[in-house]
Design a protein around this motif. Structure first.
Motif, PDB file in Angstrom:
ATOM      1  N   LYS A 236     133.907  -1.563   1.352  1.00  0.00           N
ATOM      2  CA  LYS A 236     132.480  -1.499   1.611  1.00  0.00           C
ATOM      3  C   LYS A 236     132.048  -2.859   2.125  1.00  0.00           C
ATOM      4  CE  LYS A 236     128.029  -0.385  -0.607  1.00  0.00           C
ATOM      5  NZ  LYS A 236     127.372   0.084  -1.857  1.00  0.00           N
ATOM      6  N   MET A 237     131.287  -2.870   3.196  1.00  0.00           N
ATOM      7  CA  MET A 237     130.904  -4.141   3.814  1.00  0.00           C
ATOM      8  C   MET A 237     129.439  -4.090   4.242  1.00  0.00           C
ATOM      9  SD  MET A 237     132.516  -5.924   7.251  1.00  0.00           S
ATOM     10  CE  MET A 237     134.130  -5.280   6.819  1.00  0.00           C
ATOM     11  N   LYS A 238     128.735  -5.183   3.990  1.00  0.00           N
ATOM     12  CA  LYS A 238     127.344  -5.310   4.394  1.00  0.00           C
ATOM     13  C   LYS A 238     127.167  -6.650   5.088  1.00  0.00           C
ATOM     14  CE  LYS A 238     122.626  -5.140   2.504  1.00  0.00           C
ATOM     15  NZ  LYS A 238     121.817  -4.976   1.266  1.00  0.00           N
ATOM     16  N   HIS A 239     126.455  -6.629   6.208  1.00  0.00           N
ATOM     17  CA  HIS A 239     126.274  -7.878   6.959  1.00  0.00           C
ATOM     18  C   HIS A 239     124.861  -7.915   7.534  1.00  0.00           C
ATOM     19  CE1 HIS A 239     127.698 -11.445   9.047  1.00  0.00           C
ATOM     20  NE2 HIS A 239     127.136 -11.006  10.152  1.00  0.00           N
ATOM     21  N   LYS A 240     124.187  -9.030   7.331  1.00  0.00           N
ATOM     22  CA  LYS A 240     122.832  -9.201   7.843  1.00  0.00           C
ATOM     23  C   LYS A 240     122.757 -10.451   8.694  1.00  0.00           C
ATOM     24  CE  LYS A 240     117.942  -9.382   6.489  1.00  0.00           C
ATOM     25  NZ  LYS A 240     116.963  -9.347   5.372  1.00  0.00           N
ATOM     26  N   ILE A 241     122.102 -10.324   9.832  1.00  0.00           N
ATOM     27  CA  ILE A 241     121.861 -11.463  10.724  1.00  0.00           C
ATOM     28  C   ILE A 241     120.350 -11.668  10.774  1.00  0.00           C
ATOM     29  CG2 ILE A 241     122.228 -12.416  13.024  1.00  0.00           C
ATOM     30  CD1 ILE A 241     124.511 -10.374  13.362  1.00  0.00           C
ATOM     31  N   GLU A 242     119.897 -12.797  10.324  1.00  0.00           N
ATOM     32  CA  GLU A 242     118.458 -13.045  10.228  1.00  0.00           C
ATOM     33  C   GLU A 242     117.788 -13.161  11.593  1.00  0.00           C
ATOM     34  OE1 GLU A 242     116.663 -12.811   7.660  1.00  0.00           O
ATOM     35  OE2 GLU A 242     118.146 -12.833   6.040  1.00  0.00           O
ATOM     36  N   ASN A 243     118.538 -13.577  12.601  1.00  0.00           N
ATOM     37  CA  ASN A 243     117.965 -13.686  13.942  1.00  0.00           C
ATOM     38  C   ASN A 243     119.089 -13.657  14.966  1.00  0.00           C
ATOM     39  OD1 ASN A 243     116.332 -14.083  16.170  1.00  0.00           O
ATOM     40  ND2 ASN A 243     115.233 -15.829  15.312  1.00  0.00           N
ATOM     41  N   LEU A 244     119.010 -12.716  15.895  1.00  0.00           N
ATOM     42  CA  LEU A 244     120.019 -12.572  16.947  1.00  0.00           C
ATOM     43  C   LEU A 244     119.717 -13.439  18.161  1.00  0.00           C
ATOM     44  CD1 LEU A 244     120.501  -8.682  16.920  1.00  0.00           C
ATOM     45  CD2 LEU A 244     122.106 -10.403  16.085  1.00  0.00           C
ATOM     46  N   LYS A 245     118.756 -14.337  18.033  1.00  0.00           N
ATOM     47  CA  LYS A 245     118.312 -15.164  19.159  1.00  0.00           C
ATOM     48  C   LYS A 245     119.479 -15.877  19.842  1.00  0.00           C
ATOM     49  CE  LYS A 245     115.040 -18.950  20.185  1.00  0.00           C
ATOM     50  NZ  LYS A 245     115.952 -20.004  20.648  1.00  0.00           N
TER      51      LYS A 245
END
Length: 415
Positions: A306-315
């Motif tokens: 199980k994997m979770k990934h968050k990117i706060e800003n793709l700028k």
């Protein structure tokens, strides 16, 4: 990086296999196949081109593990592009790889492709949803609103952004569209925010050939650096049908879900490190590997994870891919969104979060992309000055400066 990388582009590409599967309740189930239109095929290629270039940007971060939903990002930016024209619109079109298509053709193809993806496999659940919220008091241009509703089936709502829990309205919508896999993606709404354009996607599919839970056991997994680690290693119930291909450098494999229309694609080096084959991962090679793959039968073992990934800003990633103007205040940004005059607008952040869970039965995955649009300054409204402390005053003639009267108000209660 670990020697096991999942590229989920194949979630959204049509597979070569279309064998029926048996279900106790439904009986034989076949895919709802139809001929792709020319523009749909162009959008499929656009999405794949974008996904591969985004994948290359993600690899620059040297993360051990990550999971993203490039389709979600692509669709959120496709909505966003409609708020622009001229050179800014062309910037979006180039980044999204809509080569040779007009904006209208791209929008129409996205609409029909989205419908196709949601219905092509009766046993795989695919939900693709779009929502737009804008600051209460502003007025959205009729053309933009119509495009969002007609092409993206987007829910468009005014929202009081000053309400402390306004961001939870958007968060709750995303959670409802992703089976509660993506929650609380937005922490707050800044004062300068004027619009949120959101895409959410959810996938749930059972393996065509499932793994036997009783055979899942701890087994070693060998990272490129450091000692072996223990994982829950699944094992198929019996020999399963897989599609294998690749070339002298790359080992390519497709593991089918349900009817085979959706697959998990596995890409590994024949030898060496993952970074050695990074240049080989192109849209052209992916298409070639899939097209030339041959069916084989084998016992399959793979990690349960199980994997979770968050990117706060793709700028940073998107600027590197060519989307630059959108992230800088410019009067050319978003000229087709709101009516009336507005300060220069820009994208302040693009938040992206994705989650995947792989077990013996199948795969559940979700992703959400939030485009936050802001103005560089908000109209402050009329200036309010309150004379609530003692003051002197005078009456004078303006041109000559002659002072006619002078006074002081120290305590009105004593007047």
């Amino acid at each position: 990086m670990k020697n096991f990388i999942l590229l989920i582009i194949a979630f959204f590409l049509v597979a070569a296999s279309c064998n029926p599967v048996q279900d106790a309740d439904m009986g034989p189930v076949e895919a709802n196949l139809r001929q792709m239109t020319a523009t749909e095929s162009e959008v499929v290629q656009s999405n794949a081109d974008f996904a591969v270039r985004f994948f290359q940007e993600m690899e620059k971060e040297n993360l051990d593990n990550y999971f993203t939903g490039p389709f979600s990002i692509h669709q959120a930016l496709s909505m966003t592009m409609n708020g622009n024209d001229g050179d800014v619109l062309q910037e979006y079109m180039d980044v999204l790889a809509y080569h040779g298509l007009s904006k209208e053709e791209a929008n129409l193809a996205v609409k029909s492709l989205t419908s196709y993806l949601k219905t092509v496999d009766p046993k795989v659940k695919v939900n693709i949803a779009n929502g737009i919220w804008y600051r209460e008091g502003l007025k959205v241009q009729a053309t933009f609103k119509s495009e969002m509703q007609n092409y993206y089936n987007a829910n468009i709502s005014a929202l009081d952004f000053n309400e402390p829990n306004a961001h939870q309205v958007i968060n709750n919508w995303i959670a409802s569209q992703t089976n509660d896999l993506i929650k609380d993606i937005i922490d707050s709404i800044p004062r300068e925010a004027v619009m949120y354009l959101v895409n959410a996607i959810y996938f749930k599919g059972d393996w065509k050939y499932q793994f036997d839970p009783s055979k899942t056991k701890k087994a070693p997994f060998y990272p490129e650096q450091g000692p072996a680690v223990q994982v829950d290693m699944m094992e198929s119930k019996d020999r399963v049908g897989l599609w294998r291909g690749g070339d002298a450098k790359v080992n390519y494999m497709e593991i089918p879900y349900s009817t085979g229309q959706y697959q998990m694609a596995i890409i590994q080096p024949q030898s060496g490190k993952l970074s050695d084959i990074l240049p080989e991962i192109t849209h052209e090679n992916l298409s070639s590997w899939s097209k030339n793959a041959h069916e084989t039968s084998a016992i399959l073992k793979m990690p349960k994870f199980k994997m979770k990934h968050k990117i706060e800003n793709l700028k940073e990633q998107l600027e590197s891919m060519g989307l630059v103007t959108a992230f800088n205040p410019s009067p050319a940004n978003f000229t087709k969104v709101f009516e009336g005059e507005h300060p220069p607008m820009m994208i302040s952040r693009i938040i992206h979060e994705a989650l995947i869970e792989v077990d013996e039965k199948g795969t559940e995955a979700a992703a959400a992309t939030v485009v936050e649009m802001v103005v560089t300054s908000l109209p402050s409204g009329p200036v309010v000055i309150t004379l609530d402390k003692p003051f002197y005053f005078l009456i004078k003639e303006k041109s000559s400066g002659t002072i006619l009267f002078m006074g002081k108000l120290g305590n009105p209660a004593l007047l």
